[in-house]
Design a protein around this motif. Structure first.
Motif, short mmCIF file in Angstrom:
data_model
loop_
_atom_site.label_atom_id
_atom_site.label_comp_id
_atom_site.label_asym_id
_atom_site.label_seq_id
_atom_site.Cartn_x
_atom_site.Cartn_y
_atom_site.Cartn_z
N THR A 53 -22.64 9.77 14.77
CA THR A 53 -23.57 10.81 15.23
C THR A 53 -25.01 10.43 14.92
O THR A 53 -25.91 10.59 15.77
CB THR A 53 -23.23 12.15 14.55
N LEU A 59 -26.27 7.44 17.20
CA LEU A 59 -26.46 7.86 18.58
C LEU A 59 -27.70 8.75 18.73
O LEU A 59 -28.49 8.58 19.67
CB LEU A 59 -25.23 8.62 19.07
N LEU A 90 -29.59 1.83 23.96
CA LEU A 90 -28.91 3.12 23.93
C LEU A 90 -27.54 3.03 24.62
O LEU A 90 -26.54 3.57 24.12
CB LEU A 90 -29.77 4.18 24.61
N GLU A 128 -25.17 1.30 22.31
CA GLU A 128 -24.74 2.21 21.24
C GLU A 128 -23.64 3.15 21.73
O GLU A 128 -22.63 3.36 21.04
CB GLU A 128 -25.94 3.02 20.74
N VAL A 129 -23.85 3.72 22.90
CA VAL A 129 -22.87 4.67 23.45
C VAL A 129 -21.53 3.98 23.70
O VAL A 129 -20.46 4.50 23.33
CB VAL A 129 -23.40 5.30 24.75
N CYS A 152 -19.85 2.96 20.23
CA CYS A 152 -19.35 4.13 19.50
C CYS A 152 -18.14 4.74 20.20
O CYS A 152 -17.16 5.14 19.54
CB CYS A 152 -20.46 5.16 19.35
N TRP A 190 -21.01 -2.79 16.10
CA TRP A 190 -21.78 -1.57 15.82
C TRP A 190 -22.92 -1.87 14.84
O TRP A 190 -24.05 -1.42 15.04
CB TRP A 190 -20.86 -0.51 15.25
#
Length: 379
Positions: free
Chosen positions: A47, A50, A69, A72-73, A76, A108
């Motif tokens: 959380t 992100l 971004l 990351e999405v 995750c 990650w």
């Protein structure tokens, strides 16, 4: 469920999950299982990264940040999917894709470090401060959540914080160059702390297993003790009542053992008991339960063998145990064994009652001349 998480198969992941010290297979599996646990820390970390990536991208509005971004999405989402799948597959005793889980953890950490590098080199110090705080905050979670794999922890910390140093050199901001001194020390100290935490956890796990083993086993021979035997017999009686099996008990008492103790001393007597236990392990089928219930008395619980199987085992034990023993003092000694056999009836009221039936059969074998077996007559 912890025993069902798969061990790593790839050379890289095997190295990453190796704690650097010899450990038993069951502890190794527990350490691997720990990598899939502590969901609250995992959810908090996902959380946080992100939200930070989203806020920085919204603030800076550059193409490379949108790419970050998106990474990351994707990472995750993949980690969450693998984690949920692994926990479900572990319950079904199927492969939990441990290697992929480890690699995604590294990706990650790389993504966290990438965002820090992009933020520092962007010239936007609000973004840089937010990214650096986020990556530093993640280190605590990395260490705590991955205590089972200190090498992986060290690599993840390096991937998450290392880009700060690289970004400082590219940005050419004098104050940021301080990170070239701070971060290596920080990475080394946190990685060292992870190894110490791992050592403490492994020592605790081993101590718990040793205590559990001592509570269930005879300290001299390593066979089951009386308390554990009685519990095993109670379970066997329950199965007998359900009609799934009719267990048998073999009650053994060594013939001539007292003379060995009296002549050569208790040290030699203990050595002889250890050798007897070793021979019994070789002779008795693996699925049977062997126990030493005191002195020179042993009991074997056979769950899935009929009367003929119990008698066949008794004949073998009469031969095996009667073979000569060579003691450490150079003396060769010979003993015998008397055996009482009882098939446990479903009507028996307790484990002690079942044991008494076999004990009475042993008494008959002793009274009949020793070094033989007798089968209790039970309907």
């Amino acid at each position: 469920m912890s025993k069902n998480f798969s061990l790593p198969q790839w050379q890289l992941t095997k190295w990453l999950l190796d704690s650097g010290r010899p450990i038993s297979p069951d502890i190794e599996r527990d350490l691997v299982a720990s990598l899939f646990g502590t969901l609250s820390i995992f959810i908090g970390g996902v959380t946080n990264t992100l939200l930070v990536a989203l806020l920085i991208t919204w603030h800076v509005q550059r193409q490379e940040f949108f790419v970050w971004l998106a990474l990351e999405v994707l990472v995750c989402a993949a980690r969450i999917g693998i984690l949920i799948s692994a926990r479900r597959r572990a319950r079904m005793a199927r492969s939990t894709h441990t290697d992929l889980h480890v690699i995604l953890s590294l990706v990650w950490a790389f993504s966290v470090g990438l965002g820090t590098y992009l933020s520092i080199t962007s010239g936007d110090w609000l973004a840089a401060a937010l990214a650096c705080l986020s990556s530093a905050a993640m280190v605590g979670g990395i260490c705590f959540r991955n205590f089972g794999a200190p090498r992986m922890t060290g690599v993840m910390i390096l991937l998450a914080l290392g880009p700060c140093c690289l970004g400082a050199m590219v940005a050419q901001e004098p104050l940021f160059l301080l990170t070239l001194i701070q971060l290596p020390v920080y990475v080394v100290s946190m990685t060292s702390a992870s190894f110490r935490m791992n050592a403490m956890v492994v020592a605790t796990m081993q101590s718990e297993r040793d205590n559990a083993h001592r509570a269930r086993h005879d300290s001299l021979t390593g066979l089951l003790n009386r308390a554990t035997l009685l519990a095993e017999i109670e379970m066997a009686i329950s199965r007998a009542r359900s009609g799934t099996a009719r267990p048998s008990l073999l009650y053994l008492d060594l013939d001539g053992f007292k003379r060995i103790n009296d002549v050569y001393g208790h040290g030699c007597g203990d050595e002889l008991l250890e050798q007897v236990a070793a021979r019994m392990r070789e002779a008795v089928p693996k699925e049977c339960r062997i126990s030493r219930i005191g002195g020179d008395e042993f009991v074997i619980l056979m769950n899935d063998h009929d009367k003929d199987g119990a008698q066949a085992l008794a004949r073998r034990l009469l031969i095996e145990i009667a073979a000569p023993y060579l003691l450490a003092n150079g003396e060769e000694v010979v003993i015998g064994v008397s055996i009482g056999i009882a098939q446990v009836p479903s009507t028996v009221q307790s484990a002690d009652a079942a044991l008494n039936i076999a004990d009475r059969a042993l008494y008959v074998a002793k009274a009949s001349g020793k070094s033989r077996f007798h089968v209790a007559e039970i309907i």
